[in-house]
Design a protein around this motif. Structure first.
Motif, PDB file in Angstrom:
ATOM      1  N   GLY A   1       0.813  -1.205   0.000  1.00  0.00           N
ATOM      2  CA  GLY A   1       0.000   0.000   0.000  1.00  0.00           C
ATOM      3  C   GLY A   1       0.848   1.258   0.000  1.00  0.00           C
ATOM      4  O   GLY A   1       0.564   2.220  -0.733  1.00  0.00           O
ATOM      5  N   THR A   2       1.903   1.246   0.798  1.00  0.00           N
ATOM      6  CA  THR A   2       2.812   2.394   0.829  1.00  0.00           C
ATOM      7  C   THR A   2       3.528   2.557  -0.507  1.00  0.00           C
ATOM      8  O   THR A   2       3.718   3.682  -0.991  1.00  0.00           O
ATOM      9  N   ALA A   3       3.914   1.448  -1.112  1.00  0.00           N
ATOM     10  CA  ALA A   3       4.607   1.506  -2.407  1.00  0.00           C
ATOM     11  C   ALA A   3       3.722   2.143  -3.479  1.00  0.00           C
ATOM     12  O   ALA A   3       4.189   2.961  -4.280  1.00  0.00           O
ATOM     13  N   VAL A   4       2.455   1.773  -3.506  1.00  0.00           N
ATOM     14  CA  VAL A   4       1.538   2.364  -4.477  1.00  0.00           C
ATOM     15  C   VAL A   4       1.378   3.854  -4.213  1.00  0.00           C
ATOM     16  O   VAL A   4       1.449   4.683  -5.136  1.00  0.00           O
ATOM     17  N   ARG A   5       1.179   4.218  -2.950  1.00  0.00           N
ATOM     18  CA  ARG A   5       0.973   5.631  -2.615  1.00  0.00           C
ATOM     19  C   ARG A   5       2.194   6.468  -2.974  1.00  0.00           C
ATOM     20  O   ARG A   5       2.082   7.542  -3.578  1.00  0.00           O
ATOM     21  N   VAL A   6       3.388   5.982  -2.621  1.00  0.00           N
ATOM     22  CA  VAL A   6       4.608   6.724  -2.921  1.00  0.00           C
ATOM     23  C   VAL A   6       4.820   6.811  -4.430  1.00  0.00           C
ATOM     24  O   VAL A   6       5.223   7.865  -4.955  1.00  0.00           O
ATOM     25  N   SER A   7       4.550   5.737  -5.149  1.00  0.00           N
ATOM     26  CA  SER A   7       4.699   5.752  -6.610  1.00  0.00           C
ATOM     27  C   SER A   7       3.793   6.809  -7.227  1.00  0.00           C
ATOM     28  O   SER A   7       4.225   7.584  -8.092  1.00  0.00           O
ATOM     29  N   VAL A   8       2.544   6.836  -6.792  1.00  0.00           N
ATOM     30  CA  VAL A   8       1.585   7.793  -7.348  1.00  0.00           C
ATOM     31  C   VAL A   8       2.002   9.228  -7.014  1.00  0.00           C
ATOM     32  O   VAL A   8       2.016  10.111  -7.884  1.00  0.00           O
ATOM     33  N   GLN A   9       2.353   9.473  -5.753  1.00  0.00           N
ATOM     34  CA  GLN A   9       2.732  10.827  -5.343  1.00  0.00           C
ATOM     35  C   GLN A   9       3.977  11.298  -6.086  1.00  0.00           C
ATOM     36  O   GLN A   9       4.034  12.430  -6.579  1.00  0.00           O
ATOM     37  N   HIS A  10       4.987  10.436  -6.168  1.00  0.00           N
ATOM     38  CA  HIS A  10       6.232  10.804  -6.828  1.00  0.00           C
ATOM     39  C   HIS A  10       5.990  11.113  -8.306  1.00  0.00           C
ATOM     40  O   HIS A  10       6.499  12.106  -8.835  1.00  0.00           O
ATOM     41  N   TRP A  11       5.186  10.274  -8.960  1.00  0.00           N
ATOM     42  CA  TRP A  11       4.934  10.475 -10.382  1.00  0.00           C
ATOM     43  C   TRP A  11       4.062  11.700 -10.633  1.00  0.00           C
ATOM     44  O   TRP A  11       4.304  12.456 -11.585  1.00  0.00           O
ATOM     45  N   CYS A  12       3.049  11.927  -9.786  1.00  0.00           N
ATOM     46  CA  CYS A  12       2.172  13.080  -9.976  1.00  0.00           C
ATOM     47  C   CYS A  12       2.939  14.400  -9.848  1.00  0.00           C
ATOM     48  O   CYS A  12       2.564  15.401 -10.463  1.00  0.00           O
ATOM     49  N   GLU A  13       4.012  14.389  -9.073  1.00  0.00           N
ATOM     50  CA  GLU A  13       4.800  15.610  -8.903  1.00  0.00           C
ATOM     51  C   GLU A  13       5.713  15.883 -10.088  1.00  0.00           C
ATOM     52  O   GLU A  13       6.173  17.008 -10.271  1.00  0.00           O
ATOM     53  N   ARG A  14       6.007  14.859 -10.880  1.00  0.00           N
ATOM     54  CA  ARG A  14       6.918  15.034 -12.027  1.00  0.00           C
ATOM     55  C   ARG A  14       6.507  14.126 -13.183  1.00  0.00           C
ATOM     56  O   ARG A  14       7.297  13.298 -13.643  1.00  0.00           O
ATOM     57  N   PRO A  15       5.286  14.261 -13.684  1.00  0.00           N
ATOM     58  CA  PRO A  15       4.804  13.342 -14.733  1.00  0.00           C
ATOM     59  C   PRO A  15       5.549  13.468 -16.056  1.00  0.00           C
ATOM     60  O   PRO A  15       5.489  12.561 -16.883  1.00  0.00           O
ATOM     61  N   ASP A  16       6.241  14.589 -16.269  1.00  0.00           N
ATOM     62  CA  ASP A  16       6.950  14.774 -17.541  1.00  0.00           C
ATOM     63  C   ASP A  16       8.335  14.138 -17.546  1.00  0.00           C
ATOM     64  O   ASP A  16       8.980  14.041 -18.591  1.00  0.00           O
ATOM     65  N   GLU A  17       8.803  13.718 -16.365  1.00  0.00           N
ATOM     66  CA  GLU A  17      10.154  13.159 -16.275  1.00  0.00           C
ATOM     67  C   GLU A  17      10.185  11.654 -16.507  1.00  0.00           C
ATOM     68  O   GLU A  17      11.077  11.141 -17.182  1.00  0.00           O
ATOM     69  N   LEU A  18       9.218  10.946 -15.929  1.00  0.00           N
ATOM     70  CA  LEU A  18       9.188   9.494 -16.011  1.00  0.00           C
ATOM     71  C   LEU A  18       7.758   9.024 -16.231  1.00  0.00           C
ATOM     72  O   LEU A  18       6.797   9.710 -15.856  1.00  0.00           O
ATOM     73  N   SER A  19       7.620   7.853 -16.820  1.00  0.00           N
ATOM     74  CA  SER A  19       6.286   7.262 -16.911  1.00  0.00           C
ATOM     75  C   SER A  19       5.945   6.656 -15.556  1.00  0.00           C
ATOM     76  O   SER A  19       6.831   6.325 -14.754  1.00  0.00           O
ATOM     77  N   PHE A  20       4.643   6.513 -15.302  1.00  0.00           N
ATOM     78  CA  PHE A  20       4.254   5.894 -14.028  1.00  0.00           C
ATOM     79  C   PHE A  20       4.785   4.470 -13.925  1.00  0.00           C
ATOM     80  O   PHE A  20       5.218   4.032 -12.859  1.00  0.00           O
ATOM     81  N   ALA A  21       4.759   3.742 -15.031  1.00  0.00           N
ATOM     82  CA  ALA A  21       5.243   2.359 -15.011  1.00  0.00           C
ATOM     83  C   ALA A  21       6.703   2.294 -14.580  1.00  0.00           C
ATOM     84  O   ALA A  21       7.104   1.395 -13.820  1.00  0.00           O
ATOM     85  N   ASP A  22       7.527   3.262 -15.012  1.00  0.00           N
ATOM     86  CA  ASP A  22       8.939   3.276 -14.625  1.00  0.00           C
ATOM     87  C   ASP A  22       9.096   3.549 -13.132  1.00  0.00           C
ATOM     88  O   ASP A  22       9.929   2.930 -12.452  1.00  0.00           O
ATOM     89  N   VAL A  23       8.302   4.506 -12.622  1.00  0.00           N
ATOM     90  CA  VAL A  23       8.377   4.813 -11.192  1.00  0.00           C
ATOM     91  C   VAL A  23       7.944   3.604 -10.374  1.00  0.00           C
ATOM     92  O   VAL A  23       8.606   3.224  -9.401  1.00  0.00           O
ATOM     93  N   PHE A  24       6.842   2.994 -10.766  1.00  0.00           N
ATOM     94  CA  PHE A  24       6.318   1.843 -10.033  1.00  0.00           C
ATOM     95  C   PHE A  24       7.324   0.697 -10.034  1.00  0.00           C
ATOM     96  O   PHE A  24       7.566   0.055  -9.005  1.00  0.00           O
ATOM     97  N   ARG A  25       7.940   0.455 -11.194  1.00  0.00           N
ATOM     98  CA  ARG A  25       8.923  -0.621 -11.299  1.00  0.00           C
ATOM     99  C   ARG A  25      10.126  -0.349 -10.403  1.00  0.00           C
ATOM    100  O   ARG A  25      10.633  -1.251  -9.721  1.00  0.00           O
ATOM    101  N   GLU A  26      10.592   0.904 -10.385  1.00  0.00           N
ATOM    102  CA  GLU A  26      11.749   1.233  -9.552  1.00  0.00           C
ATOM    103  C   GLU A  26      11.443   1.060  -8.070  1.00  0.00           C
ATOM    104  O   GLU A  26      12.281   0.562  -7.305  1.00  0.00           O
ATOM    105  N   VAL A  27      10.243   1.437  -7.653  1.00  0.00           N
ATOM    106  CA  VAL A  27       9.863   1.283  -6.246  1.00  0.00           C
ATOM    107  C   VAL A  27       9.930  -0.179  -5.839  1.00  0.00           C
ATOM    108  O   VAL A  27      10.498  -0.526  -4.794  1.00  0.00           O
ATOM    109  N   PHE A  28       9.359  -1.065  -6.646  1.00  0.00           N
ATOM    110  CA  PHE A  28       9.363  -2.480  -6.272  1.00  0.00           C
ATOM    111  C   PHE A  28      10.740  -3.113  -6.441  1.00  0.00           C
ATOM    112  O   PHE A  28      11.089  -4.055  -5.719  1.00  0.00           O
ATOM    113  N   ASP A  29      11.544  -2.615  -7.369  1.00  0.00           N
ATOM    114  CA  ASP A  29      12.921  -3.106  -7.474  1.00  0.00           C
ATOM    115  C   ASP A  29      13.705  -2.767  -6.210  1.00  0.00           C
ATOM    116  O   ASP A  29      14.495  -3.584  -5.711  1.00  0.00           O
ATOM    117  N   LEU A  30      13.495  -1.562  -5.683  1.00  0.00           N
ATOM    118  CA  LEU A  30      14.166  -1.169  -4.444  1.00  0.00           C
ATOM    119  C   LEU A  30      13.715  -2.044  -3.276  1.00  0.00           C
ATOM    120  O   LEU A  30      14.533  -2.448  -2.437  1.00  0.00           O
TER     121      LEU A  30
END
Length: 256
Positions: free
Chosen positions: A217-246
């Motif tokens: 649940g925290t991973a999803v929330r952090v992924s969404v918040q991080h991506w919403c703050e910088r949607p032009d830098e990374l795709s959501f899929a990339d952010v989500f993948r990096e969170v779970f890789d970490l």
């Protein structure tokens, strides 16, 4: 974990798809009106009119006006649980959960505006934020039960067949947080105050399922918040993948 996809899930008959579409339309109308006028200024009548349905129809889907602001996609968590339980048994729990969540969040980028508006509505209305937290806790509890069930299935072939859909057990007989516990409860409500029947007698999940559900649940929330703050830098899929890789790597400190 309270996932907001706003999408119409595959599967089910035409009637079920129409019901999902109506619920999604009502929830989206509620969020957009609240973002524009403030949640306290929005009425059930206004939400219903914006969605093109009657007030009576509104109350077929939500117990109250505030529920429409909070429970945006009541079916999403159940879809995640079912996908997680149906994942190949050789996948570790974290990987199986990542795949289940990724499938549900596949349309995330299309929902960027709605997610941002929903976050704004919750931030501006503390009582809605509290209700949303309650919904997240209910989702997290249901996910922990699914994780515990999958782990047990690895030790019991009969449970494994049931979890993957190969058993004969009636899935409606398996209690979960989305099922109403009274005849008057609205379908999909996460906000019931009394636990579903049988919860008191059911053993609570062990530490690992609870921890993994909370981390997801925290991973999803952090992924969404991080991506919403910088949607032009990374795709959501990339952010989500990096969170779970970490998470899978044990959260190593970033290189300096």
């Amino acid at each position: 974990m309270h996932i907001m996809t706003g999408k119409d899930a595959a599967g089910g008959g035409l009637r079920e798809r129409k019901k999902r579409a109506t619920r999604a339309a009502l929830a989206e109308a509620a969020v957009r009106l609240a973002a524009e006028h403030g949640a306290d200024q929005v009425t059930v009548e206004a939400i219903s009119a914006a969605a093109g349905v009657s007030v009576r129809t509104f109350f077929n889907y939500f117990d109250s006006r505030d529920d429409a602001f909070v429970v945006v996609d009541a079916d999403a968590s159940e879809r995640v649980r079912q996908a997680f339980l149906a994942a190949p048994p050789e996948l570790p729990p974290l990987e199986a959960l990542r795949e289940a969540l990724a499938a549900e969040l596949r349309e995330a980028e299309r929902q960027h505006e709605l997610w941002s508006l929903h976050a704004r509505v919750l931030r501006s209305a503390p009582h809605l934020l509290v209700r949303n937290l309650g919904a997240q806790m209910a989702d997290e509890s249901g996910l922990a039960e699914a994780i515990a069930r999958r782990i047990r299935a690895g030790d019991d072939p009969d449970d494994d067949a049931m979890a993957s859909g190969g058993g004969t057990a009636d899935p409606e007989a398996v209690p979960h947080r989305d099922q109403p516990d009274t005849a008057g409860a609205r379908p999909g409500s996460h906000l019931e105050t009394a636990p579903p029947e049988g919860d008191a007698d059911r053993a609570a999940p062990e530490l690992y399922p609870r921890l993994l559900a909370a981390v997801a649940g925290t991973a999803v929330r952090v992924s969404v918040q991080h991506w919403c703050e910088r949607p032009d830098e990374l795709s959501f899929a990339d952010v989500f993948r990096e969170v779970f890789d970490l998470l899978a790597a044990g959260l190593p400190a970033p290189a300096r």
